[in-house]
Design an enzyme around this catalytic site. Structure first.
Site, mmCIF file in Angstrom:
data_model
loop_
_atom_site.group_PDB
_atom_site.id
_atom_site.type_symbol
_atom_site.label_atom_id
_atom_site.label_comp_id
_atom_site.label_asym_id
_atom_site.label_seq_id
_atom_site.Cartn_x
_atom_site.Cartn_y
_atom_site.Cartn_z
ATOM 1 N N LYS A 87 0.866 -1.172 0.000
ATOM 2 C CA LYS A 87 0.000 0.000 0.000
ATOM 3 C C LYS A 87 0.900 1.217 0.000
ATOM 4 C CE LYS A 87 -4.439 0.920 0.276
ATOM 5 N NZ LYS A 87 -5.571 0.061 -0.137
ATOM 6 N N ASP A 100 -7.027 4.159 -4.358
ATOM 7 C CA ASP A 100 -7.681 4.022 -3.052
ATOM 8 C C ASP A 100 -8.307 5.406 -2.801
ATOM 9 O OD1 ASP A 100 -7.798 2.029 -0.590
ATOM 10 O OD2 ASP A 100 -7.427 3.984 0.288
HETATM 11 P P1 NDP Z 1 -12.933 7.729 -2.630
HETATM 12 O O1 NDP Z 1 -11.872 8.735 -2.435
HETATM 13 O O2 NDP Z 1 -13.489 7.504 -3.982
HETATM 14 O O3 NDP Z 1 -14.167 8.048 -1.660
HETATM 15 C C1 NDP Z 1 -14.019 8.107 -0.294
HETATM 16 C C2 NDP Z 1 -15.344 8.434 0.353
HETATM 17 O O4 NDP Z 1 -15.222 8.263 1.763
HETATM 18 C C3 NDP Z 1 -15.782 9.859 0.135
HETATM 19 O O5 NDP Z 1 -17.177 9.940 0.159
HETATM 20 C C4 NDP Z 1 -15.159 10.578 1.325
HETATM 21 O O6 NDP Z 1 -15.796 11.777 1.688
HETATM 22 C C5 NDP Z 1 -15.327 9.530 2.415
HETATM 23 N N1 NDP Z 1 -14.223 9.677 3.380
HETATM 24 C C6 NDP Z 1 -12.903 9.522 3.142
HETATM 25 N N2 NDP Z 1 -12.170 9.773 4.231
HETATM 26 C C7 NDP Z 1 -13.047 10.096 5.174
HETATM 27 C C8 NDP Z 1 -12.918 10.451 6.528
HETATM 28 N N3 NDP Z 1 -11.703 10.521 7.127
HETATM 29 N N4 NDP Z 1 -14.052 10.694 7.224
HETATM 30 C C9 NDP Z 1 -15.278 10.621 6.630
HETATM 31 N N5 NDP Z 1 -15.459 10.282 5.329
HETATM 32 C C10 NDP Z 1 -14.368 10.031 4.630
HETATM 33 O O7 NDP Z 1 -12.342 6.373 -2.026
HETATM 34 P P2 NDP Z 1 -12.815 4.873 -2.266
HETATM 35 O O8 NDP Z 1 -14.274 4.827 -2.474
HETATM 36 O O9 NDP Z 1 -11.927 4.287 -3.271
HETATM 37 O O10 NDP Z 1 -12.432 4.204 -0.864
HETATM 38 C C11 NDP Z 1 -13.363 4.081 0.213
HETATM 39 C C12 NDP Z 1 -12.911 2.981 1.144
HETATM 40 O O11 NDP Z 1 -12.855 1.743 0.439
HETATM 41 C C13 NDP Z 1 -11.515 3.151 1.762
HETATM 42 O O12 NDP Z 1 -11.519 2.563 3.044
HETATM 43 C C14 NDP Z 1 -10.639 2.300 0.843
HETATM 44 O O13 NDP Z 1 -9.456 1.877 1.481
HETATM 45 C C15 NDP Z 1 -11.570 1.135 0.579
HETATM 46 N N6 NDP Z 1 -11.298 0.322 -0.602
HETATM 47 C C16 NDP Z 1 -11.173 0.897 -1.836
HETATM 48 C C17 NDP Z 1 -10.960 0.105 -2.942
HETATM 49 C C18 NDP Z 1 -10.929 0.661 -4.322
HETATM 50 O O14 NDP Z 1 -10.839 -0.123 -5.258
HETATM 51 N N7 NDP Z 1 -11.008 1.947 -4.515
HETATM 52 C C19 NDP Z 1 -10.767 -1.350 -2.809
HETATM 53 C C20 NDP Z 1 -10.992 -1.855 -1.472
HETATM 54 C C21 NDP Z 1 -11.230 -1.031 -0.427
HETATM 55 P P3 NDP Z 1 -15.066 13.180 1.350
HETATM 56 O O15 NDP Z 1 -15.167 13.326 -0.126
HETATM 57 O O16 NDP Z 1 -15.855 14.181 2.125
HETATM 58 O O17 NDP Z 1 -13.653 13.042 1.831
HETATM 59 O O1 2IT Z 2 -7.842 -1.680 -0.560
HETATM 60 C C1 2IT Z 2 -7.785 -2.173 -1.711
HETATM 61 O O2 2IT Z 2 -7.915 -3.388 -1.897
HETATM 62 C C2 2IT Z 2 -7.582 -1.269 -2.842
HETATM 63 N N1 2IT Z 2 -7.496 -0.056 -2.662
HETATM 64 C C3 2IT Z 2 -7.426 -1.828 -4.226
HETATM 65 C C4 2IT Z 2 -6.024 -2.276 -4.471
HETATM 66 C C5 2IT Z 2 -5.715 -2.682 -5.880
HETATM 67 O O3 2IT Z 2 -4.521 -2.967 -6.092
HETATM 68 O O4 2IT Z 2 -6.588 -2.748 -6.748
#
Ligand code: NDP
Ligand code: 2IT
Length: 448
Positions: free
Chosen positions: A129, A169
């Site tokens: 990561k 992420d």
């Molecule tokens: P994005 O940046 O697309 O969206 C994040 C969302 O979560 C936004 O709505 C944001 O609100 C909110 N958010 C982020 N940080 C905070 C915080 N500290 N407090 C409150 N709200 C928060 O990210 P993703 O959708 O990609 O990721 C969301 C989660 O999913 C994370 O935990 C990530 O690690 C996990 N994840 C992502 C994957 C991926 O493929 N993208 C894969 C597996 C897991 P705001 O805009 O107001 O900050």
């Molecule tokens: O938390 C996760 O699994 C991710 N942000 C996706 C990682 C990836 O390599 O697609």
């Protein structure tokens, strides 16, 4: 000779002492290793070879300076990170997070969890990561580009399609992956598609990668409900966040006939009793990069609650899809009192340990992130397969593969939980099944 409980307690103490101040990392380690006692009992050679001690120590950690200039010419200095946690099953693989809250402990907790998540996919990927304490909010495209170029100017020497493969992420999506890839290609003189995933499908990205984490979380939820002879049709759902994961979780919930009534961002909550209009959220977030507050300006019957608590909204299914520790024990008790039947973590570690306990004690179907959100990284591995064979698969074929992978992960967690005496506890099943897979590969390589 210490017994296994003492052994695990001592390992945890050592992790805390050697990594001071990294509370999220400690939390992630504890959650996994405290479930491993029955594994050590059955397979004492893991203890003999100090596999748990080794698995808790990252293989490498890189920290670097990222200087960049904003549109007014002012210079800013951020910090960049990349942690390669475990490469027993394949090259380091995991996303990059750009968010002002990012510290080395944040990246380590995410990379540690990625070890087990990636093993559960059954695909040949190790864990890593990275990210930065850079805040993408309010930045122009050209500021994002300059930041990404500066970040990659150091990162490029540490990554490669056989070494370490970053992706998105929080705060990193296809736009950022594009700028990062452009700089990598320029510096290395190589069109090495497989060095990054989450690319745009117009130049080497996999179809379905964008949707994969959210879709996968819903497929996992569907499998948990099916095991209880239920389905998603007509269920009222609440999804926290409104980013990549939340958006496509909401989309798949709607495809499967569920009703999504609420989502959020870090400023507030949207509650739309008759069902969220996803096209509005998608435009606001993906195209216009605005706050969800604006949703209520367009839909007068929806309610916006500044600083509101999304978990107080009654629902059958709750999917935390925003960030770590966003759902605490009080929130869990409220959800249980309101009759929730299933909770699946789209985000990484969104549920606090006390909240997980509340769900388990209440008999709620609880899908831990390392299983429930593995669809994203699994589809990244499918993107790597397509890049390696210089091929591009159809949306339908890729989605079918994703669905199969999520069903297999569900079955694996369910079977393993039963085998190790904790039926219905997917967290146990996920930890044990994935630990064994990584441990056996580590043993095969000798002492490394
Ligand atoms: P994005 O940046 O697309 O969206 C994040 C969302 O979560 C936004 O709505 C944001 O609100 C909110 N958010 C982020 N940080 C905070 C915080 N500290 N407090 C409150 N709200 C928060 O990210 P993703 O959708 O990609 O990721 C969301 C989660 O999913 C994370 O935990 C990530 O690690 C996990 N994840 C992502 C994957 C991926 O493929 N993208 C894969 C597996 C897991 P705001 O805009 O107001 O900050
Ligand atoms: O938390 C996760 O699994 C991710 N942000 C996706 C990682 C990836 O390599 O697609």
């Amino acid at each position: 000779m210490p017994n296994n409980r003492q052994r695990i307690g001592a390992i945890y103490e050592e992790v805390v002492n050697r990594n001071p101040g990294e509370a999220e990392f400690h939390q992630a380690v504890k959650e996994v290793i405290e479930t491993l006692e029955p594994v050590l009992r059955r397979y004492p050679h893991y203890a003999e070879h100090k596999i748990i001690e080794r698995i808790c120590e990252p293989e490498r950690q890189i920290i670097f300076r990222v200087p960049w200039q904003d549109d007014k010419g002012e210079v800013h200095i951020n910090r960049g990170f990349r942690v390669g946690f475990n490469s027993a099953l394949g090259p380091y693989k995991g996303g990059l997070r750009f968010h002002p809250s990012v510290l080395i402990g944040t990246i380590k907790f995410l990379a540690f969890q990625q070890t087990f998540k990636n093993a559960l996919t059954g695909l040949p990927i190790g864990s890593g990561k990275g990210g930065s304490d850079f805040d993408p909010k309010g930045k122009s495209d050209s500021e994002m580009m300059r930041f990404c170029q500066s970040f990659m100017t150091e990162l490029y020497r540490h990554i490669g399609e056989m070494t370490d493969v970053p992706a998105g992420d929080i705060g990193v999506g296809a736009r950022e992956v594009g700028y990062l890839f452009g700089q990598y290609k320029r510096i290395t003189n190589r069109y090495e598609s497989g060095v990054l995933t989450g690319k745009s499908p117009s130049w080497g990205g996999a179809l379905v990668r964008k949707e994969a984490t959210g879709y996968g979380t819903v497929f996992f939820t569907e499998a948990m409900l099916k095991a209880r002879k239920m389905d998603l049709q007509g269920q009222t759902c609440v999804v926290s966040g409104s980013g990549n994961v939340a958006l496509y979780a909401m989309q798949q919930l709607q495809i499967l006939g569920a009703k999504v009534v609420a989502c959020s961002d870090s400023s507030g909550v949207i509650y739309h009793k008759d069902g969220i209009h996803l096209d509005t959220i998608q435009r606001l977030k993906e195209v216009e990069r605005k706050r969800i507050k604006e949703y209520a300006d367009e839909h007068k019957d929806a309610q916006y609650m500044e600083g509101g608590n999304i978990w107080s909204i009654p629902c059958d299914v709750a999917l935390p899809c925003a960030t770590q520790n966003e759902l605490d024990a009080d929130a869990a008790r409220t959800l249980v009192a309101n009759g929730v039947i299933a909770v699946a973590e789209g985000a990484n570690m969104p549920t606090t340990p006390d909240a997980v306990k509340v769900f388990h004690e209440a008999g709620i179907a609880f899908g831990p992130g390392k299983a429930a959100n593995a669809g994203g990284v699994a589809t990244s591995a499918l993107e790597m397969q397509q890049n390696a064979s210089r091929d591009a698969w159809s949306f339908e074929y890729t989605e079918t593969r994703l669905r199969e992978i999520m069903r297999n992960i569900h079955a694996d967690c369910q079977r393993t939980a039963e085998e190790f005496g904790a039926p219905g506890n997917y967290a146990y099943g996920a930890n044990i099944a994935s630990f064994k897979r990584v441990a056996d590969a580590m043993l095969a390589f000798g002492l490394i």
